[in-house]
Design a protein around this motif. Sequence first.
Motif, PDB file in Angstrom:
ATOM      1  N   GLU A 374      13.813 -67.984  47.625  1.00 22.55           N
ATOM      2  CA  GLU A 374      14.255 -66.511  46.970  1.00 22.55           C
ATOM      3  C   GLU A 374      13.953 -67.576  45.328  1.00 22.55           C
ATOM      4  O   GLU A 374      14.457 -67.020  44.045  1.00 22.55           O
ATOM      5  CB  GLU A 374      15.953 -66.470  46.496  1.00 22.55           C
ATOM      6  N   GLU A 375      13.607 -69.136  44.790  1.00 23.09           N
ATOM      7  CA  GLU A 375      13.204 -69.516  44.306  1.00 23.09           C
ATOM      8  C   GLU A 375      11.765 -70.154  44.587  1.00 23.09           C
ATOM      9  O   GLU A 375      11.157 -70.127  45.915  1.00 23.09           O
ATOM     10  CB  GLU A 375      14.357 -70.129  43.665  1.00 23.09           C
ATOM     11  N   ARG A 376      11.376 -70.925  43.517  1.00 22.96           N
ATOM     12  CA  ARG A 376       9.727 -71.206  43.858  1.00 22.96           C
ATOM     13  C   ARG A 376       9.538 -72.966  43.175  1.00 22.96           C
ATOM     14  O   ARG A 376       9.311 -73.239  42.178  1.00 22.96           O
ATOM     15  CB  ARG A 376       8.806 -70.448  43.126  1.00 22.96           C
ATOM     16  N   PRO A 377      10.104 -73.659  43.617  1.00 26.07           N
ATOM     17  CA  PRO A 377      10.318 -75.230  44.114  1.00 26.07           C
ATOM     18  C   PRO A 377       8.554 -75.319  43.619  1.00 26.07           C
ATOM     19  O   PRO A 377       7.620 -74.843  44.888  1.00 26.07           O
ATOM     20  CB  PRO A 377      10.984 -76.000  45.044  1.00 26.07           C
ATOM     21  N   GLU A 378       7.964 -76.410  43.134  1.00 24.54           N
ATOM     22  CA  GLU A 378       6.455 -76.471  42.654  1.00 24.54           C
ATOM     23  C   GLU A 378       6.360 -78.322  42.382  1.00 24.54           C
ATOM     24  O   GLU A 378       6.939 -78.509  41.932  1.00 24.54           O
ATOM     25  CB  GLU A 378       6.291 -75.900  41.808  1.00 24.54           C
ATOM     26  N   ILE A 379       5.879 -78.295  43.585  1.00 29.84           N
ATOM     27  CA  ILE A 379       5.222 -80.338  42.908  1.00 29.84           C
ATOM     28  C   ILE A 379       3.938 -80.363  42.358  1.00 29.84           C
ATOM     29  O   ILE A 379       2.916 -79.272  42.754  1.00 29.84           O
ATOM     30  CB  ILE A 379       4.911 -80.965  44.675  1.00 29.84           C
ATOM     31  N   LEU A 380       4.142 -81.184  41.194  1.00 31.63           N
ATOM     32  CA  LEU A 380       3.080 -81.232  40.457  1.00 31.63           C
ATOM     33  C   LEU A 380       3.263 -82.995  40.519  1.00 31.63           C
ATOM     34  O   LEU A 380       3.821 -83.756  40.123  1.00 31.63           O
ATOM     35  CB  LEU A 380       3.654 -81.299  38.829  1.00 31.63           C
ATOM     36  N   LEU A 381       1.699 -83.001  40.649  1.00 32.04           N
ATOM     37  CA  LEU A 381       1.160 -84.694  40.633  1.00 32.04           C
ATOM     38  C   LEU A 381       1.541 -85.268  39.579  1.00 32.04           C
ATOM     39  O   LEU A 381       0.871 -84.559  38.610  1.00 32.04           O
ATOM     40  CB  LEU A 381      -0.090 -84.695  41.587  1.00 32.04           C
ATOM     41  N   GLU A 382       1.235 -86.259  39.181  1.00 32.58           N
ATOM     42  CA  GLU A 382       0.699 -87.073  37.674  1.00 32.58           C
ATOM     43  C   GLU A 382       0.708 -88.196  38.118  1.00 32.58           C
ATOM     44  O   GLU A 382       0.959 -89.087  38.989  1.00 32.58           O
ATOM     45  CB  GLU A 382       2.170 -87.378  36.788  1.00 32.58           C
ATOM     46  N   VAL A 383      -0.338 -88.773  37.237  1.00 32.90           N
ATOM     47  CA  VAL A 383      -1.636 -90.030  37.762  1.00 32.90           C
ATOM     48  C   VAL A 383      -1.510 -91.184  36.600  1.00 32.90           C
ATOM     49  O   VAL A 383      -1.428 -90.293  35.034  1.00 32.90           O
ATOM     50  CB  VAL A 383      -2.707 -89.943  38.490  1.00 32.90           C
ATOM     51  N   SER A 384      -1.492 -92.008  36.501  1.00 35.13           N
ATOM     52  CA  SER A 384      -2.114 -93.052  35.848  1.00 35.13           C
ATOM     53  C   SER A 384      -2.669 -93.699  36.158  1.00 35.13           C
ATOM     54  O   SER A 384      -2.365 -94.743  37.262  1.00 35.13           O
ATOM     55  CB  SER A 384       0.129 -94.078  35.361  1.00 35.13           C
ATOM     56  N   ASP A 385      -3.413 -94.872  34.451  1.00 34.58           N
ATOM     57  CA  ASP A 385      -4.633 -96.375  34.617  1.00 34.58           C
ATOM     58  C   ASP A 385      -3.388 -97.655  34.238  1.00 34.58           C
ATOM     59  O   ASP A 385      -4.198 -98.689  34.089  1.00 34.58           O
ATOM     60  CB  ASP A 385      -5.061 -95.862  33.810  1.00 34.58           C
ATOM     61  N   ASP A 386      -2.105 -97.064  34.078  1.00 33.88           N
ATOM     62  CA  ASP A 386      -1.563 -98.273  33.124  1.00 33.88           C
ATOM     63  C   ASP A 386       0.229 -98.160  33.773  1.00 33.88           C
ATOM     64  O   ASP A 386       0.621 -99.743  33.625  1.00 33.88           O
ATOM     65  CB  ASP A 386      -2.138 -98.507  32.153  1.00 33.88           C
ATOM     66  N   GLY A 387       0.488 -97.508  34.276  1.00 34.25           N
ATOM     67  CA  GLY A 387       2.142 -97.398  34.884  1.00 34.25           C
ATOM     68  C   GLY A 387       3.241 -96.518  33.988  1.00 34.25           C
ATOM     69  O   GLY A 387       4.056 -96.608  33.521  1.00 34.25           O
TER      70      GLY A 387
END
Length: 516
Positions: A374-387
Amino acid sequence: MNPFSWLESHRGRYTVVRWLFPRLLAAIYLIAFVSWGLQYDGLVGENGILPAKNLLENVHAFEEREHKTLFWQFPGVFHWHYSDAFAHGCLIACGILCVLVMAGVAQGPLLALLWFGYLSFATTGDIFMGYQWDALLLEAGFLALFVAPWRRWSFRGLTEPPRGSIFLLHWLLFRLMFLSGYVKIGGGDLPWENMTALLYHYETQPLPNGWSWLAHHWPRWFHVASCWIMYGIELVLPFAIFAGRWGRLIAALGFVFLMVMISVTGNYNFFNCLTVALALTLLDDRWWPKFVRRWLRIDAEAPRPSLLRWTQWPAFVAVTPVVLFTLLAAESFLAARIRGFKPVLPTALHEKFDAPIASTRSFNAYGLFQDMTEERPEILLEVSDDGALFLPLDFKYKPGDPKIAPRFIAPHQPRLDWQMWFAALYPGYDPQRDANPNSPMHWFGQFLTALLQHKQPVWDLLEPPPFPVEKITHVRARLYRYHFTPPEAQKVSGEWWERQLLGNFSGTVTLNAARR
């Protein structure tokens, strides 16, 4: 008196089906092989998320240690030899075989090779090849062996398929449609029970398309009425398959209509095409236009040869055991879907044969979308080069940037994007818990690790990253709730999605942490 006269009087001719179905199936095989080949390296290649090489090495190590073969548990050509180059060679070879079958060359033997080839990839495809349409393709491909002609060249002037072979396809179609409806109404899911499931379906399905957004905003009465129509097609029309020629015609039209509506409002790869192909097997020769029969040199009104004629018995003897075995093999799968279903065969016999039957993936139970999200959870990835600075990493097909409209991508199935939809339904990724290979989220940890190891085939499954791949050292997953933007707001903002941050799906992962 002919004891089979009742059977013959209720039986149509399916010579057109014998010409058409193997060709449609070969075209669907071709779609499936091409789609799998486009993402093979990133998913299960040697530098992929879940390398098939690792699985096969573990299988062979077990065989050497225990002095026994696991071929029947892991059937396929890769049991004898594997490399990425060999796998790609098999994909190319299977594509060529598909074209030959469509041309009418040695259809029976080549369809057997295609079935074994797809089984080989399904066996080594791990979680990425675990969908019901993969099993449906294998079962339809196996049953097609008894419909297709087994001769060097088959173009026109075909004879009827063996008796029972068409029934096998009809029985498969019955199980597919009826069980898909039964698990919805009998599964205890409230949206399916109160006829409101389609209020959520278009928005929460794995990969919506542009028409999904439009359909989601249609009136409530339309969604409720559509749900009733769907139940009529999935629960009532399957019984029309066994109600004579007109019953089969009505069932075929209903199934095709449902598949067209599903394909228009969602991306379901080759599933709709395969179901339509199965639905067309319900049409006997007299339902096809005369010019088709004339071109194929088929006489639908010619006297039907008696089942008792000696020339009919070789095919009858070959198909009858398969009919019986298919009916009996389905017992375990039906028992798993239908409450109160009691198998006829003894439990000990099922325990002996169920595992080998399941390994072929060619005798299956079905039942799509038993529970409506009934809901749409969505995973988004985030990346970094220095944290410190994290930027979003977009997928090619699943929702991410709210301004990107849902795309039409069928019949291709981007299997990583599909798996991300399933992953979002879990409470989160725990590196310690999900380090276990039996964990349903183990693949997600392997996916993050592959990104940090800068495996290019895995990165090729995604949109270009905001940093150079070789400089990315940190990755994290965030969980959002997505909703379709109302039409009025969409015109102003240009955004197709509204989203709300729910929190972290995983902590920040580095390569050292992933190794631990």
